[in-house]
Design a protein around this motif. Structure first.
Motif: not given
Length: 92
Positions: A79-92
């Protein structure tokens, strides 16, 4: 009874563990700083990993060539917003 944070994604760790030799499972556990039994507990949902432990599992599994996302092991990571943003940036 399964932990309320159990996710079908936790089977990723279970799949990885079942595909490793006993020696490789021990190596993974040692890199994480735990035992194979505790890793199995995370994989089957009997235990919930802390954020720090989920990160350690993700990194150790990656060093062995396997993908076990931290969010599949820890509600806080999921549920971490930072982790979700990083994954989105990596295309995952």
């Amino acid at each position: 009874m399964r932990n309320k944070c159990y996710s079908a994604d936790m089977n990723k760790l279970g799949t990885v563990l079942s595909g490793l030799t006993p020696g490789e499972r021990e190596k993974l556990a040692k890199r994480v700083g735990t035992s194979v039994e505790v890793l199995r507990s995370y994989a089957n949902g009997r235990r919930s990993a802390s954020a720090a432990r989920a990160i350690a599992i993700e990194k150790a599994a990656a060093r062995l060539g396997h993908d076990v996302p931290r969010g599949s092991l820890c509600e806080a990571c999921r549920t971490c917003e930072y982790a979700r943003a990083c994954l989105k940036k990596e295309g995952k």
